[in-house]
Design a protein around this motif. Structure first.
Motif, PDB file in Angstrom:
ATOM      1  N   ASN A 241       0.876  -1.134   0.031  1.00 25.12           N
ATOM      2  CA  ASN A 241       0.091   0.162   0.048  1.00 25.12           C
ATOM      3  C   ASN A 241       0.949   1.265   0.108  1.00 25.12           C
ATOM      4  OD1 ASN A 241      -1.882   2.148   1.510  1.00 25.12           O
ATOM      5  ND2 ASN A 241      -3.066   0.454   0.672  1.00 25.12           N
ATOM      6  N   MET A 242       2.139   1.055   0.530  1.00 25.95           N
ATOM      7  CA  MET A 242       2.815   2.485   0.743  1.00 25.95           C
ATOM      8  C   MET A 242       3.548   2.558  -0.430  1.00 25.95           C
ATOM      9  SD  MET A 242       4.355   2.695   4.747  1.00 25.95           S
ATOM     10  CE  MET A 242       4.482   0.847   5.136  1.00 25.95           C
ATOM     11  N   LEU A 243       4.034   1.428  -1.135  1.00 26.69           N
ATOM     12  CA  LEU A 243       4.608   1.405  -2.406  1.00 26.69           C
ATOM     13  C   LEU A 243       3.772   2.059  -3.500  1.00 26.69           C
ATOM     14  CD1 LEU A 243       6.920   0.998  -4.174  1.00 26.69           C
ATOM     15  CD2 LEU A 243       6.413  -1.400  -4.550  1.00 26.69           C
ATOM     16  N   ALA A 244       2.585   1.605  -3.496  1.00 20.94           N
ATOM     17  CA  ALA A 244       1.938   2.062  -4.570  1.00 20.94           C
ATOM     18  C   ALA A 244       1.287   3.563  -4.322  1.00 20.94           C
ATOM     19  CB  ALA A 244       0.272   1.071  -4.643  1.00 20.94           C
ATOM     20  N   LYS A 245       0.927   3.875  -3.206  1.00 27.55           N
ATOM     21  CA  LYS A 245       0.640   5.396  -2.825  1.00 27.55           C
ATOM     22  C   LYS A 245       1.939   6.273  -3.181  1.00 27.55           C
ATOM     23  CE  LYS A 245      -3.554   4.702  -0.181  1.00 27.55           C
ATOM     24  NZ  LYS A 245      -4.041   4.446   1.026  1.00 27.55           N
ATOM     25  N   ASN A 246       3.263   5.802  -2.912  1.00 29.63           N
ATOM     26  CA  ASN A 246       4.339   6.585  -2.914  1.00 29.63           C
ATOM     27  C   ASN A 246       4.345   6.897  -4.625  1.00 29.63           C
ATOM     28  OD1 ASN A 246       5.217   6.891  -0.419  1.00 29.63           O
ATOM     29  ND2 ASN A 246       6.638   5.303  -0.367  1.00 29.63           N
ATOM     30  N   LEU A 247       4.209   5.862  -5.222  1.00 26.44           N
ATOM     31  CA  LEU A 247       4.234   6.130  -6.875  1.00 26.44           C
ATOM     32  C   LEU A 247       3.264   7.001  -7.224  1.00 26.44           C
ATOM     33  CD1 LEU A 247       5.003   2.438  -7.925  1.00 26.44           C
ATOM     34  CD2 LEU A 247       6.868   4.178  -8.005  1.00 26.44           C
ATOM     35  N   THR A 248       1.901   6.798  -6.620  1.00 35.26           N
ATOM     36  CA  THR A 248       0.932   7.673  -7.066  1.00 35.26           C
ATOM     37  C   THR A 248       1.055   9.170  -6.806  1.00 35.26           C
ATOM     38  OG1 THR A 248      -0.654   5.750  -6.770  1.00 35.26           O
ATOM     39  CG2 THR A 248      -1.649   8.113  -6.831  1.00 35.26           C
ATOM     40  N   PHE A 249       1.598   9.404  -5.541  1.00 31.40           N
ATOM     41  CA  PHE A 249       1.317  10.803  -5.324  1.00 31.40           C
ATOM     42  C   PHE A 249       3.088  11.495  -5.170  1.00 31.40           C
ATOM     43  CE2 PHE A 249      -2.040   9.251  -2.958  1.00 31.40           C
ATOM     44  CZ  PHE A 249      -3.042  10.141  -3.111  1.00 31.40           C
ATOM     45  N   LEU A 250       4.086  10.658  -5.214  1.00 31.80           N
ATOM     46  CA  LEU A 250       5.369  11.437  -5.719  1.00 31.80           C
ATOM     47  C   LEU A 250       5.753  11.031  -7.040  1.00 31.80           C
ATOM     48  CD1 LEU A 250       7.303  10.253  -2.337  1.00 31.80           C
ATOM     49  CD2 LEU A 250       6.187  12.701  -2.743  1.00 31.80           C
ATOM     50  N   ALA A 251       5.507  10.127  -7.739  1.00 32.24           N
ATOM     51  CA  ALA A 251       5.869   9.871  -9.052  1.00 32.24           C
ATOM     52  C   ALA A 251       4.740  10.332 -10.063  1.00 32.24           C
ATOM     53  CB  ALA A 251       6.066   8.585  -9.175  1.00 32.24           C
ATOM     54  N   LYS A 252       3.664  10.614  -9.541  1.00 29.90           N
ATOM     55  CA  LYS A 252       2.439  11.015 -10.300  1.00 29.90           C
ATOM     56  C   LYS A 252       1.939   9.876 -11.294  1.00 29.90           C
ATOM     57  CE  LYS A 252       2.907  15.144  -8.452  1.00 29.90           C
ATOM     58  NZ  LYS A 252       1.790  15.310  -7.196  1.00 29.90           N
ATOM     59  N   ALA A 253       2.033   8.702 -10.655  1.00 29.79           N
ATOM     60  CA  ALA A 253       1.540   7.532 -11.312  1.00 29.79           C
ATOM     61  C   ALA A 253       0.009   7.415 -11.234  1.00 29.79           C
ATOM     62  CB  ALA A 253       2.053   6.428 -10.942  1.00 29.79           C
ATOM     63  N   ASP A 254      -0.568   6.761 -12.273  1.00 27.34           N
ATOM     64  CA  ASP A 254      -1.940   6.360 -12.157  1.00 27.34           C
ATOM     65  C   ASP A 254      -2.048   4.879 -11.506  1.00 27.34           C
ATOM     66  OD1 ASP A 254      -3.270   8.751 -12.958  1.00 27.34           O
ATOM     67  OD2 ASP A 254      -3.211   8.129 -15.059  1.00 27.34           O
ATOM     68  N   ALA A 255      -3.166   4.715 -10.774  1.00 25.93           N
ATOM     69  CA  ALA A 255      -3.121   3.267 -10.240  1.00 25.93           C
ATOM     70  C   ALA A 255      -4.669   2.759 -10.311  1.00 25.93           C
ATOM     71  CB  ALA A 255      -2.849   3.280  -8.759  1.00 25.93           C
ATOM     72  N   ALA A 256      -4.712   1.729 -11.351  1.00 28.07           N
ATOM     73  CA  ALA A 256      -6.113   1.273 -11.414  1.00 28.07           C
ATOM     74  C   ALA A 256      -6.081  -0.076 -10.653  1.00 28.07           C
ATOM     75  CB  ALA A 256      -6.063   0.748 -12.983  1.00 28.07           C
ATOM     76  N   GLY A 257      -7.114  -0.412  -9.942  1.00 25.83           N
ATOM     77  CA  GLY A 257      -7.302  -1.565  -9.272  1.00 25.83           C
ATOM     78  C   GLY A 257      -8.205  -2.626  -9.653  1.00 25.83           C
ATOM     79  N   ILE A 258      -8.021  -3.872  -9.352  1.00 26.51           N
ATOM     80  CA  ILE A 258      -8.928  -5.074  -9.613  1.00 26.51           C
ATOM     81  C   ILE A 258      -8.508  -6.408  -8.697  1.00 26.51           C
ATOM     82  CG2 ILE A 258      -7.186  -5.931 -11.511  1.00 26.51           C
ATOM     83  CD1 ILE A 258      -9.826  -6.812 -13.010  1.00 26.51           C
ATOM     84  N   ALA A 259      -9.569  -6.795  -8.058  1.00 27.65           N
ATOM     85  CA  ALA A 259      -9.599  -7.872  -7.402  1.00 27.65           C
ATOM     86  C   ALA A 259      -9.815  -9.469  -8.081  1.00 27.65           C
ATOM     87  CB  ALA A 259     -10.516  -8.050  -6.263  1.00 27.65           C
ATOM     88  N   LEU A 260      -8.871 -10.324  -7.764  1.00 34.96           N
ATOM     89  CA  LEU A 260      -8.863 -11.506  -8.697  1.00 34.96           C
ATOM     90  C   LEU A 260      -8.868 -12.777  -7.771  1.00 34.96           C
ATOM     91  CD1 LEU A 260      -5.839 -10.333 -10.715  1.00 34.96           C
ATOM     92  CD2 LEU A 260      -8.081 -10.535 -11.551  1.00 34.96           C
ATOM     93  N   GLY A 261      -9.162 -13.793  -8.658  1.00 36.04           N
ATOM     94  CA  GLY A 261      -9.503 -15.207  -7.655  1.00 36.04           C
ATOM     95  C   GLY A 261     -10.773 -15.421  -7.340  1.00 36.04           C
ATOM     96  N   ALA A 262     -11.813 -14.413  -7.637  1.00 36.50           N
ATOM     97  CA  ALA A 262     -13.056 -14.872  -7.237  1.00 36.50           C
ATOM     98  C   ALA A 262     -13.758 -15.440  -8.446  1.00 36.50           C
ATOM     99  CB  ALA A 262     -14.083 -13.613  -6.792  1.00 36.50           C
ATOM    100  N   ARG A 263     -15.073 -15.572  -8.507  1.00 37.03           N
ATOM    101  CA  ARG A 263     -15.965 -16.020  -9.726  1.00 37.03           C
ATOM    102  C   ARG A 263     -15.617 -15.263 -10.915  1.00 37.03           C
ATOM    103  NH1 ARG A 263     -20.175 -20.163  -9.436  1.00 37.03           N
ATOM    104  NH2 ARG A 263     -21.420 -18.856 -10.718  1.00 37.03           N
ATOM    105  N   VAL A 264     -15.700 -13.818 -10.392  1.00 42.33           N
ATOM    106  CA  VAL A 264     -15.679 -12.898 -11.736  1.00 42.33           C
ATOM    107  C   VAL A 264     -14.599 -11.876 -11.368  1.00 42.33           C
ATOM    108  CG1 VAL A 264     -17.816 -13.410 -12.525  1.00 42.33           C
ATOM    109  CG2 VAL A 264     -17.371 -11.418 -10.690  1.00 42.33           C
ATOM    110  N   PRO A 265     -14.036 -11.011 -12.137  1.00 44.06           N
ATOM    111  CA  PRO A 265     -13.167 -10.039 -11.671  1.00 44.06           C
ATOM    112  C   PRO A 265     -14.049  -8.842 -11.069  1.00 44.06           C
ATOM    113  CG  PRO A 265     -12.988 -10.438 -14.142  1.00 44.06           C
ATOM    114  CD  PRO A 265     -13.978 -10.923 -13.493  1.00 44.06           C
ATOM    115  N   ILE A 266     -13.318  -8.348 -10.206  1.00 40.10           N
ATOM    116  CA  ILE A 266     -14.007  -7.197  -9.261  1.00 40.10           C
ATOM    117  C   ILE A 266     -13.125  -5.975  -9.196  1.00 40.10           C
ATOM    118  CG2 ILE A 266     -14.461  -6.779  -6.862  1.00 40.10           C
ATOM    119  CD1 ILE A 266     -14.558  -9.719  -6.288  1.00 40.10           C
ATOM    120  N   VAL A 267     -13.872  -5.099  -9.910  1.00 36.04           N
ATOM    121  CA  VAL A 267     -13.227  -3.487  -9.893  1.00 36.04           C
ATOM    122  C   VAL A 267     -13.476  -2.856  -8.566  1.00 36.04           C
ATOM    123  CG1 VAL A 267     -13.328  -1.128 -11.068  1.00 36.04           C
ATOM    124  CG2 VAL A 267     -13.749  -3.532 -12.388  1.00 36.04           C
ATOM    125  N   LEU A 268     -12.385  -2.533  -7.793  1.00 37.75           N
ATOM    126  CA  LEU A 268     -12.247  -1.938  -6.867  1.00 37.75           C
ATOM    127  C   LEU A 268     -11.744  -0.431  -6.940  1.00 37.75           C
ATOM    128  CD1 LEU A 268     -11.132  -4.651  -4.348  1.00 37.75           C
ATOM    129  CD2 LEU A 268     -13.522  -4.020  -4.603  1.00 37.75           C
TER     130      LEU A 268
END
Length: 322
Positions: A262-289
Motif C-alpha cells: 500500500n505504501m509503495l503504490a501510494k508513493n508512486l501515485t503521489f510522488l511519481a504522479k503514477a495512475d493506479a487502476a485496481g482489480i481483485a482476482l481469484g473470485a468467480r468474476v473480476p472485481i473492480v475496486l
C-alpha cells in the motif's frame, strides 16, 4: 536503452490508453455495479458505458441513484437498475446476480470495500473459488517502460506462503489475459537480495522461486528476493552484481505484506504522479475496486482490465449460474 529512456519517448499515460483501446475491441462485459450513489462512481460507470466497454446493471436504492444522476446531469435511464434499500442489501444482491449468471464483472460503487468483500468472501453464497482472492494495482508510472503490477496491497494483510502462491498466480494470469504478453517478469520484493532467516520475506521469495521451478506456479519468470531498486533499475542491479532476466526489468512486484504494498503504490501515485487502476482476482468474476481519489483514466483502465479478463474467461470458462 534503459527503461527510463524508453518511457521518455512514449506519450504520457499511453499504457492505460492501450488497455482501454484493447477493451473496446472485445464484447462489452455485463457489469454489476454495487451501490453507485455518488457522482464519482456514477460518472465512471457512464463513461465506461459510453465508450462501449461495459453494460452496467446498477444495484442500489432506485430513488437515490436517479436523484444523484439528475443532480449531476448523468443519464442512467438506459441502464437496468435493481432496487436495493441500502448498501448492505446492494452488496448482497450484487453477489446474488453474479451467482444467477447475470454479471461477468462486479464493480464497487460508493460503499466501503470491506462491506462489498464481506459478501464476496462469504463461505456460503460468496464468490470464492479454490484460488485465494487478491488485489492488483496496475500502475502507469511515468519514466518506467513497463506497465507495473503491485500485489497484494489491498486485501491480504500478512499472507503466508500458500496465499503468496495464489497472489503471484493471479497476477500472472491477469497480465496474460489483458494482452500484455506471456511469461511476465515477477520480482519477489524484500529489503535485501540475499536469503536470511532474519527477514522471513526473503525465505518466502526463495520458496516461491522453487515452487515456480516445480510447476506450482505457472506462466511467469520469477526471481527473488530482490530489493525495490534492483527490481526496477538495471543500473542498481548491475552495481549489486545481480544477473537475472527479472532484475532491473520487473513487470510484476510481489510485496511481502499489505502495508509495504500500500505504501509503495501510494508513493508512486503521489510522488511519481503514477495512475493506479485496481482489480481483485481469484473470485468467480473480476472485481473492480475503485477509489474516490482515482482519476477518470484510472477508473476506465480498471474497467478495461476487468473486461479483458472477463473476455478471456468467457472464451475459456464461461461463468455459469450457480
Amino acid at each position: 536503452m534503459s527503461a527510463v529512456q524508453i518511457e521518455a519517448n512514449t506519450a504520457p499515460h499511453a499504457k492505460y490508453e492501450r488497455l482501454i483501446a484493447a477493451a473496446r475491441h472485445v464484447p462489452p462485459a455485463t457489469t454489476v455495479v454495487v451501490h453507485p450513489c455518488d457522482e464519482t462512481s456514477l460518472r465512471g460507470v457512464c463513461e465506461a458505458a459510453e465508450i462501449g466497454i461495459i453494460k452496467p446493471v446498477l444495484v442500489g436504492p432506485l430513488n437515490k441513484i436517479k436523484s444523484t444522476a439528475a443532480r449531476h446531469d448523468l443519464d442512467v435511464e438506459k441502464f437496468e437498475i435493481v432496487d436495493a434499500p441500502h448498501s448492505d442489501a446492494a452488496a448482497a444482491r450484487g453477489v446474488e446476480l453474479v451467482h444467477e449468471g447475470k454479471g461477468e464483472v462486479l464493480m464497487k460503487g460508493s460503499l466501503h470495500t470491506d462491506e462489498l468483500m464481506r459478501y464476496v468472501t462469504a463461505t456460503t453464497g460468496g464468490l470464492r473459488t479454490n484460488r485465494r482472492i487478491s488485489h492488483v494495482f496496475v500502475m502507469d508510472v511515468p519514466n518506467y517502460a513497463e506497465t507495473l503490477f503491485i500485489t497484494d496491497a489491498a486485501i491480504n494483510i500478512f499472507p503466508d506462503l500458500d496465499a503468496k502462491r495464489d497472489i503471484v498466480q493471479n497476477a500472472i494470469d491477469l497480465f496474460v489475459q489483458i494482452g500484455l504478453g506471456s511469461h511476465p517478469r515477477v520480482a519477489l520484493l524484500s529489503a535485501v537480495e540475499t536469503v536470511t532467516t532474519k527477514i522471513p520475506s526473503t525465505i518466502d521469495a526463495a520458496a516461491l522461486c522453487k515452487m515456480a521451478e516445480r510447476g506450482q506456479i505457472n506462466g511467469g519468470i520469477l526471481d527473488g528476493p530482490l530489493a525495490f531498486d534492483n527490481a526496477v533499475d538495471p543500473k542498481a542491479a548491475e552495481i549489486k552484481g545481480i544477473k537475472s532476466p527479472v532484475a532491473g526489468r520487473a513487470q510484476i512486484l510481489v510485496v511481502p505484506d499489505l502495508e509495504a504494498g500500500n505504501m509503495l503504490a501510494k508513493n508512486l501515485t503521489f510522488l511519481a504522479k503514477a495512475d493506479a487502476a485496481g482489480i481483485a482476482l481469484g473470485a468467480r468474476v473480476p472485481i473492480v475496486l475503485t477509489s474516490r481519489a482515482d482519476t477518470v483514466r484510472a477508473r476506465l483502465a480498471s474497467c478495461a482490465m476487468a473486461v479483458l479478463s472477463a473476455d478471456a474467461r468467457r472464451r475459456l470458462h464461461p461463468v455459469p449460474a450457480a
